[in-house]
Design an enzyme around this catalytic site. Structure first.
Site, PDB file in Angstrom:
ATOM      1  N   ASN A 108       0.872  -1.181   0.000  1.00  0.00           N
ATOM      2  CA  ASN A 108       0.000   0.000   0.000  1.00  0.00           C
ATOM      3  C   ASN A 108       0.911   1.233   0.000  1.00  0.00           C
ATOM      4  OD1 ASN A 108      -1.823   2.025   0.417  1.00  0.00           O
ATOM      5  ND2 ASN A 108      -2.449   1.354   2.472  1.00  0.00           N
ATOM      6  N   LYS A 133       0.105   4.232  -0.430  1.00  0.00           N
ATOM      7  CA  LYS A 133      -0.589   5.394   0.164  1.00  0.00           C
ATOM      8  C   LYS A 133      -0.386   6.657  -0.665  1.00  0.00           C
ATOM      9  CE  LYS A 133      -0.258   3.356   4.718  1.00  0.00           C
ATOM     10  NZ  LYS A 133      -0.232   3.567   6.143  1.00  0.00           N
ATOM     11  N   HIS A 181      -9.797   0.751   4.967  1.00  0.00           N
ATOM     12  CA  HIS A 181      -8.529   1.056   5.646  1.00  0.00           C
ATOM     13  C   HIS A 181      -8.802   2.046   6.784  1.00  0.00           C
ATOM     14  CE1 HIS A 181      -4.444   2.369   6.436  1.00  0.00           C
ATOM     15  NE2 HIS A 181      -4.033   1.292   5.782  1.00  0.00           N
ATOM     16  N   GLU A 189      -5.694  -5.400  10.486  1.00  0.00           N
ATOM     17  CA  GLU A 189      -4.729  -4.311  10.673  1.00  0.00           C
ATOM     18  C   GLU A 189      -5.038  -3.577  11.976  1.00  0.00           C
ATOM     19  OE1 GLU A 189      -2.566  -3.081   6.954  1.00  0.00           O
ATOM     20  OE2 GLU A 189      -4.308  -1.779   7.075  1.00  0.00           O
ATOM     21  N   GLY A 222       1.886   2.007  10.900  1.00  0.00           N
ATOM     22  CA  GLY A 222       2.797   3.142  10.748  1.00  0.00           C
ATOM     23  C   GLY A 222       3.482   3.551  12.041  1.00  0.00           C
ATOM     24  N   SER A 251       3.117  -2.398  10.537  1.00  0.00           N
ATOM     25  CA  SER A 251       4.557  -2.338  10.824  1.00  0.00           C
ATOM     26  C   SER A 251       5.302  -3.637  10.493  1.00  0.00           C
ATOM     27  CB  SER A 251       4.802  -1.919  12.277  1.00  0.00           C
ATOM     28  OG  SER A 251       4.318  -0.608  12.495  1.00  0.00           O
TER      29      SER A 251
HETATM   30  C1  PEP Z   1      -1.087   0.091   6.255  1.00  0.00           C
HETATM   31  O1  PEP Z   1      -1.277   1.291   6.353  1.00  0.00           O
HETATM   32  O2  PEP Z   1      -1.893  -0.638   5.654  1.00  0.00           O
HETATM   33  C2  PEP Z   1       0.128  -0.469   6.844  1.00  0.00           C
HETATM   34  C3  PEP Z   1       0.175  -1.757   7.061  1.00  0.00           C
HETATM   35  O3  PEP Z   1       1.124   0.412   7.121  1.00  0.00           O
HETATM   36  P1  PEP Z   1       2.531   0.080   7.864  1.00  0.00           P
HETATM   37  O4  PEP Z   1       3.107  -1.135   7.237  1.00  0.00           O
HETATM   38  O5  PEP Z   1       3.348   1.308   7.654  1.00  0.00           O
HETATM   39  O6  PEP Z   1       2.195  -0.136   9.309  1.00  0.00           O
END
Ligand code: PEP
Length: 243
Positions: free
Chosen positions: A9, A11, A91, A163, A169, A206
């Site tokens: 992703n 973003k 999300h 998630e 993040g 993460s």
């Molecule tokens: C996300 O935003 O879907 C995500 C998994 O971000 P990160 O890997 O940075 O935690």
């Protein structure tokens, strides 16, 4: 061997020029195509990716809950169905910043299925719910699933991504055991709603070069949704190659 998904992703990152450089570097460095690799770039770069993404799949980061028409700034599933196989929906950044609720997300799922696309349906609890313990997490996850999925959902075209918001993040991933505990619950709830059908459940939050195999080694985890660690194509290709 069951399919394992590695989903990027990107973003709100990368200009069109940067996206081209990114994809070229990714293609130069990926040697392992054993897993299903899905890239979700910013919509501005979708068309370029669609023509150049050989060996990988393409996803859009979100879609509108309506078919077409009066939706200034939005993109509908019917507009991208010819180039995108996947779409992220639900999300936590959309839920929080754009106040999207389970009903809207359910409408998005329907719109994706109508257009033969596969949703990457994101759910997960925040820190406050996590602090209350597993019963509270179970209640939260159950509601997110049962408000958006129904017995007649298109189960063969669905990926669910667990998630936890506190892990996104932040650099503080869930432990593989914490992720597996909730993902087992999601598998069970999906089977209850669907009348026995199971779907792939992914973990996101993460995930990085150091910890990705710990999640991959968990039996119930069928893939990874990666944000920060996919932004550098060299790091991301290492994750893909080691998977
Ligand atoms: C996300 O935003 O879907 C995500 C998994 O971000 P990160 O890997 O940075 O935690």
């Amino acid at each position: 061997m069951k399919d394992f998904y590695i989903i990027a992703n990107l973003k709100m990152n990368k200009s069109i020029v940067e996206s081209k450089i990114y994809l070229n570097l990714l293609k130069e460095n990926i040697q392992n195509f054993n897993n299903k690799i899905v890239i979700c770039p910013s919509s501005i770069s979708l068309f370029y990716f669609a023509n150049e993404i050989q060996g990988m799949k393409l996803g859009i980061q979100d879609i509108d809950h309506r078919e077409q028409g009066q939706g200034t700034g939005s993109i509908s599933a019917s507009q991208v169905k010819d180039i995108c196989e996947f779409a992220i929906v639900g999300h936590s950044e959309r839920r929080q910043t754009f106040f999207e609720n389970n009903k809207t997300i359910s409408e998005k799922l329907q719109m994706l299925w109508k257009n033969n696309m596969t949703p990457i349906f994101c759910i997960g609890e925040n820190q406050e719910v996590r602090n209350k313990g597993f019963k509270a997490i179970e209640k939260h996850i159950n509601k997110q699933l049962r408000d958006s999925l129904f017995e007649d959902s298109k189960w063969e075209n669905l990926l669910v991504a667990y998630e936890p918001i506190w892990a996104i993040g932040t650099g503080l991933s869930a432990s593989p055991e914490q992720a597996s505990e909730v993902i087992s619950l999601i598998h069970e709830t999906v089977k209850e709603i669907s009348g026995g059908i199971d779907v792939p459940i992914l973990y996101g939050g993460s995930v990085n070069e150091e910890n990705h195999l710990d999640f991959q080694n968990e039996e119930k985890i069928n893939g990874l949704l990666i944000g920060s660690a996919c932004l550098d194509p060299i790091t991301f290709s290492k994750i893909i190659n080691n998977s």
